[in-house]
Motif scaffolding. Structure first.
Motif: not given
Length: 730
Positions: A593-597
């Protein structure tokens, strides 16, 4: 740093919290921080690890040993206690660097001032031993009576667990042998007193229905104190078939070097794990106190034992092992004292048979681990874990039946142990088949909708227990996929590195056929994806529930102890959750999971989280670090680190008492500090660090054990930039 926890009062309404806060122990037993004169009404307990009993329809729970610290002081006919009106000074002082609890109380009487000092500790080396010292002095000539010995009238939540006790004096020792209700186990408590030669006293032995004690008639004067030292041993038939005589032998093996060795061992422990935080004394003390709580629960005396959800602070949660150990505590031990981590993993490997049996009982394949595990993997979880506060009737809950994610915690623990240590012996000694059987369990849960080309997992409970029997809980689905993938990868690694061992394991467990079945489904499991707003739905239909805050849900309560979840709870049909669920997934699988998500989900789910579990705060602390917001992380980290130091946590679930210490929060605080703020990650050659410290911290110093090397790491923070120093220590 201040290594002392001081309590200056003895109030009835705070005695439970004080008992937790001043806990001492050594992994074999935990001694609540109660006073010498306290009885079972003040929740006096010496809780033993790994030995359980069930009485009638009550819950099966660990045994509390008879109390060898029972002491009463009389001046004439007046009982002197910390609650007496004539107390002019009172203090309990836990020196938590060494696990030593000291008490001092001073009474002002018509005959002069009387001072009582006591000291007790659980031997960190010889875990069946306890040590106790009593000192009485006065500023005037006077006569006192001290009654001190063993009290078998113990506090039980679902007892009484002893059907009979034998109280005798043998070989100059006071002895209590208690027969457990199961007619199998016995608990022996032995105490031998030594009085300083200068003390002036007369002694007589007293035995009543529940106690055996020495009564000392003492003459005091300003130049003459009374000094008593007690060596204590507690042994059960789990340790030795003749528990009583073994306890006498252990008790009489004490020597003058015991305390020196005890202090030395604690220094060695702290050399592996002590934390220093420049510019934040509260966080530094809270973090090291949290590590103290973990260290006194660590089963150093065993090769196969684990840490209960409330450690050894009492019988709460039946003294059972939850997913807390693998998901929240294991990482601390794995990076500081890997031999203890191996013991925790060993417990799960050795209880595989219980997990296989449980799965079979429910009609599944593979290993369905106990939600509340006791000996042999027996699931102590009741079908009725909550009592309705309005009808006083038990409420059907589904923790035991539907928290399918438990088996993935065991797989994750074994997988992470191997990654950090490169110790494949765990896989060869049962770990590989354990992970494969966990994977086979998840395979048997998979359902294929008629018009879909993927498999779903229905009717489960995720980490958020307020929403029962939901479909496609994101955490459960992703962790099931992880477990199956992990089983395949580990089997291939063993096949490559240890082909002969693999063939031997395959011959007994038919691994090759199971791998074919796992490979056929691993890429077809439904893994819900974030929506157009970047949000991952906790389970099917979650976003359609009433969207309110925890405060609004709380305002709907008709009773302060009302349970929030289940069929009729105030949170059940809302988006209010008990603890981190999606965010727990995003921490465990932060690699996908990306930092943004993660950030978007953090801001969505945190305001909807009640934090009704001590497991919750650390996950929000960790995930805030994933998107570089240590300012958001810090209060959640501090909440975890101070959970036992400050107290005030949730004490009730419905009418069920759930108080005690919080080792998972302690482990979560370490994870937040080291894997969050310090950014510790695995790499092929050495640990990687990506620091992101709170702004007011000047430096962070910690230790890790990486593949047999003890490394001290210092991260200096200067205006947002970091300078990292590494030093190998011995």
């Amino acid at each position: 740093m201040n290594w002392e926890i001081i309590v200056n009062s003895d109030y009835k309404d705070t005695v439970a919290e004080t008992g937790n806060k001043l806990l001492i122990g050594n992994g074999y037993l935990g001694v609540r921080g109660t006073l010498d004169e306290h009885e079972k009404e003040e929740l006096v307990a010496i809780t033993l690890a790994g030995i359980y009993d069930k009485v009638g329809n009550g819950w099966r729970e660990p045994l509390n040993a008879p109390n060898p610290f029972w002491s009463k002081i009389h001046l004439d006919d007046q009982l002197l206690t910390a609650r007496s009106e004539n107390v002019i000074f009172h203090e309990q002082n836990l020196q938590f660097r060494y696990g030593i609890l000291i008490r001092e109380t001073v009474w002002k009487t018509e005959k002069g001032n009387i001072t009582l000092k006591t000291e007790r500790y659980a031997d960190i080396n010889a875990v069946n031993k306890l040590h106790y010292r009593i000192s009485l002095s006065s500023d005037q000539v006077m006569h006192l009576r001290l009654s001190t010995g063993i009290n078998s009238d113990v506090w039980d939540i679902h007892g009484p667990h002893y059907k009979g006790v034998r109280l005798i004096e043998k070989d100059s020792c006071l002895a209590c042998e208690a027969l457990v209700q199961n007619d199998i186990d016995r608990v022996a408590v032995v105490r031998e007193d030594t009085i300083a030669e200068s003390s002036i006293y007369e002694k007589r032995l007293v035995t009543d229905e529940s106690k055996i004690f020495n009564c000392y008639e003492i003459e005091l004067n300003p130049h003459q104190s009374f000094e008593l030292t007690s060596e204590i041993a507690i042994v059960t038939t789990k340790d030795h078939s003749d528990a009583l005589n073994k306890a006498i032998q252990v008790c009489q093996s004490s020597s003058s070097s015991d305390k020196t060795n005890h202090l030395s061992k604690w220094d060695k422990i702290w050399n592996t794990c002590e934390v220093e935080i420049g510019g934040d004394e509260m966080a530094e003390m809270g973090m090291n106190y949290s590590l103290y709580q973990l260290n006194i629960a660590a089963p150093r005396h065993s090769k196969s034992l684990s840490i209960p959800a409330r450690a050894l602070s009492g019988q709460v949660y039946k003294g059972a092992i939850f997913w807390d150990t693998e998901m929240f505590m294991l990482d601390y031990f794995l990076w500081t004292q890997p031999e203890i981590a191996k013991t925790l993993i060993g417990y799960r490997i050795d209880t595989l048979s219980g997990a296989l049996e449980k799965a079979s009982q429910y009609g599944y394949e593979g290993a369905f681990y106990a939600w509340e595990s006791q000996e042999g993997g027996f699931d102590a979880c009741s079908d009725y874990n909550v009592t309705d506060v309005f009808t006083n009737r038990p409420v059907r809950t589904y923790f035991k039946d539907k928290q399918m994610h438990i088996s993935s915690a065991i797989a994750r623990g074994i997988d992470y142990y191997v990654q950090v240590t490169d110790d494949f012996s765990v896989l060869l000694e049962g770990g590989l088949i354990t992970v494969i059987e966990c994977a086979m369990f998840y395979r048997s849960l998979l359902l294929k909708p008629l018009l879909k080309d993927h498999f779903v997992i229905n009717d489960v409970i995720g980490p958020d227990e307020y929403h029962e029997r939901v479909n496609n809980n994101a955490y459960t689905n992703y962790m099931a996929h992880y477990t199956i993938k992990c089983a395949i990868e580990q089997a291939k690694a063993v096949m490559t590195l240890y082909p002969e061992a693999y063939l031997a394991i395959d011959k007994v467990n038919d691994i090759s056929e199971k791998l074919k079945k796992l490979e056929a489904v691993v890429d077809k499991i439904y893994l819900p994806k974030p929506n157009e707003f970047g949000l991952l739905e906790q389970f099917d239909g979650y976003f359609t529930l009433e969207d309110i805050t925890p405060d609004i849900a709380k305002s709907r309560l008709k009773h302060p102890k009302e349970y929030w979840g289940g069929g009729n709870g105030v949170a059940s049909d809302t988006q209010v959750i008990k603890q981190a669920d999606v965010l727990t997934l995003m921490e465990v699988r932060s690699d996908i999971f990306s930092p943004d998500v993660i950030e978007k989900n953090w801001h969505y789910y945190e305001p909807r989280t009640e934090h009704g579990s001590s497991l919750s705060a650390c996950m929000y602390a960790l995930t805030a670090c994933r998107f570089n917001r240590p300012d958001l992380s810090y209060p959640f980290f501090l909440k975890s680190a101070l959970s036992d130091l400050k107290g005030g946590g949730k004490q009730w679930a419905g009418l069920v008492y759930i108080g005690g210490t919080h080792p998972a929060a302690s482990g979560g605080a370490w994870k937040s500090l080291i894997q969050g703020f310090a950014g510790l990650e695995l790499s092929e050659n050495e640990p990687l660090l990506s620091p992101n410290l709170p702004e007011h911290w000047q430096y962070l110093v910690f230790r890790i054990n990486y593949k047999g090397k003890l490394i001290k790491i210092r991260i200096n923070s200067v205006k947002g930039s970091y300078h990292i120093l590494r030093e190998e220590i011995k």
